[in-house]
Design a protein around this motif. Structure first.
Motif, PDB file in Angstrom:
ATOM      1  N   SER A  59       0.848  -1.197   0.000  1.00  0.00           N
ATOM      2  CA  SER A  59       0.000   0.000   0.000  1.00  0.00           C
ATOM      3  C   SER A  59       0.883   1.247   0.000  1.00  0.00           C
ATOM      4  CB  SER A  59      -0.891   0.009   1.242  1.00  0.00           C
ATOM      5  OG  SER A  59      -0.092   0.111   2.403  1.00  0.00           O
ATOM      6  N   ASN A  60       0.280   2.383  -0.306  1.00  0.00           N
ATOM      7  CA  ASN A  60       1.036   3.640  -0.262  1.00  0.00           C
ATOM      8  C   ASN A  60       1.618   3.866   1.124  1.00  0.00           C
ATOM      9  OD1 ASN A  60       0.356   4.029  -2.906  1.00  0.00           O
ATOM     10  ND2 ASN A  60      -0.943   5.823  -2.553  1.00  0.00           N
ATOM     11  N   ARG A  61       0.855   3.548   2.148  1.00  0.00           N
ATOM     12  CA  ARG A  61       1.328   3.735   3.523  1.00  0.00           C
ATOM     13  C   ARG A  61       2.562   2.882   3.793  1.00  0.00           C
ATOM     14  NH1 ARG A  61      -2.758   3.343   8.424  1.00  0.00           N
ATOM     15  NH2 ARG A  61      -3.192   5.405   7.627  1.00  0.00           N
ATOM     16  N   ARG A  62       2.536   1.620   3.361  1.00  0.00           N
ATOM     17  CA  ARG A  62       3.676   0.727   3.581  1.00  0.00           C
ATOM     18  C   ARG A  62       4.899   1.191   2.788  1.00  0.00           C
ATOM     19  NH1 ARG A  62       3.160  -5.642   3.727  1.00  0.00           N
ATOM     20  NH2 ARG A  62       3.169  -5.268   5.943  1.00  0.00           N
ATOM     21  N   ARG A  64       5.563   4.262   1.855  1.00  0.00           N
ATOM     22  CA  ARG A  64       6.086   5.484   2.479  1.00  0.00           C
ATOM     23  C   ARG A  64       6.784   5.211   3.803  1.00  0.00           C
ATOM     24  NH1 ARG A  64       0.996   8.095   0.104  1.00  0.00           N
ATOM     25  NH2 ARG A  64       1.877   9.080  -1.747  1.00  0.00           N
ATOM     26  N   SER A  65       6.304   4.250   4.563  1.00  0.00           N
ATOM     27  CA  SER A  65       6.996   3.911   5.815  1.00  0.00           C
ATOM     28  C   SER A  65       8.329   3.243   5.520  1.00  0.00           C
ATOM     29  CB  SER A  65       6.124   3.025   6.699  1.00  0.00           C
ATOM     30  OG  SER A  65       5.939   1.755   6.113  1.00  0.00           O
ATOM     31  N   THR A  66       8.398   2.463   4.439  1.00  0.00           N
ATOM     32  CA  THR A  66       9.669   1.872   4.032  1.00  0.00           C
ATOM     33  C   THR A  66      10.645   2.958   3.601  1.00  0.00           C
ATOM     34  OG1 THR A  66       8.555  -0.149   3.331  1.00  0.00           O
ATOM     35  CG2 THR A  66      10.756   0.228   2.448  1.00  0.00           C
ATOM     36  N   PRO A  74       9.572  10.809   1.256  1.00  0.00           N
ATOM     37  CA  PRO A  74       8.348  10.067   0.943  1.00  0.00           C
ATOM     38  C   PRO A  74       8.009  10.161  -0.547  1.00  0.00           C
ATOM     39  CG  PRO A  74       8.001  11.526   2.810  1.00  0.00           C
ATOM     40  CD  PRO A  74       9.348  11.846   2.249  1.00  0.00           C
ATOM     41  N   ASP A  77       2.351   9.588  -5.179  1.00  0.00           N
ATOM     42  CA  ASP A  77       1.449   8.512  -5.591  1.00  0.00           C
ATOM     43  C   ASP A  77       1.930   7.849  -6.881  1.00  0.00           C
ATOM     44  OD1 ASP A  77      -0.169   8.994  -3.421  1.00  0.00           O
ATOM     45  OD2 ASP A  77      -1.589  10.233  -4.535  1.00  0.00           O
ATOM     46  N   CYS A  80       4.729   5.498  -5.996  1.00  0.00           N
ATOM     47  CA  CYS A  80       4.169   4.311  -5.336  1.00  0.00           C
ATOM     48  C   CYS A  80       3.599   3.346  -6.371  1.00  0.00           C
ATOM     49  CB  CYS A  80       3.094   4.712  -4.331  1.00  0.00           C
ATOM     50  SG  CYS A  80       3.725   5.548  -2.868  1.00  0.00           S
TER      51      CYS A  80
END
Length: 88
Positions: A59-62, A64-66, A74, A77, A80
């Motif tokens: 996911s985008n969240r995963r 960006r956290s990576t 970051p 989109d 990603c």
């Protein structure tokens, strides 16, 4: 099954990978796309090393956290989306 660890060693300090200057005189969009592809590749490798083998799990969240974990800005989109494409 061996699991690789994510390294945060800067690109410049790797022994066999030295940066080369980019060719001059190309349109700005070429440089932006080139850098976006490099960032997507770094993120895809980091995700694969951490066990994310399917685009549906990225996911985008995963992503960006990576990116935060490996120390890069970051991604957008669009980046990603490129990461998920590379994981396929």
């Amino acid at each position: 099954m061996a699991v690789a660890t994510i390294t945060t060693q800067p690109f410049d300090t790797l022994p066999s990978l030295k940066r080369k200057p980019l060719p001059a005189g190309l349109p700005r969009e070429w440089y932006e796309t080139h850098n976006r592809r490099l960032k997507a590749m770094r993120l895809a490798i980091a995700l694969l090393d951490s066990g994310v083998y399917h685009p549906a799990n990225a996911s985008n969240r995963r992503i960006r956290s990576t990116a935060a974990r490996i120390g890069i800005h970051p991604p957008s989109d669009t980046t990603c989306h490129m990461v998920r494409t590379l994981i396929r």
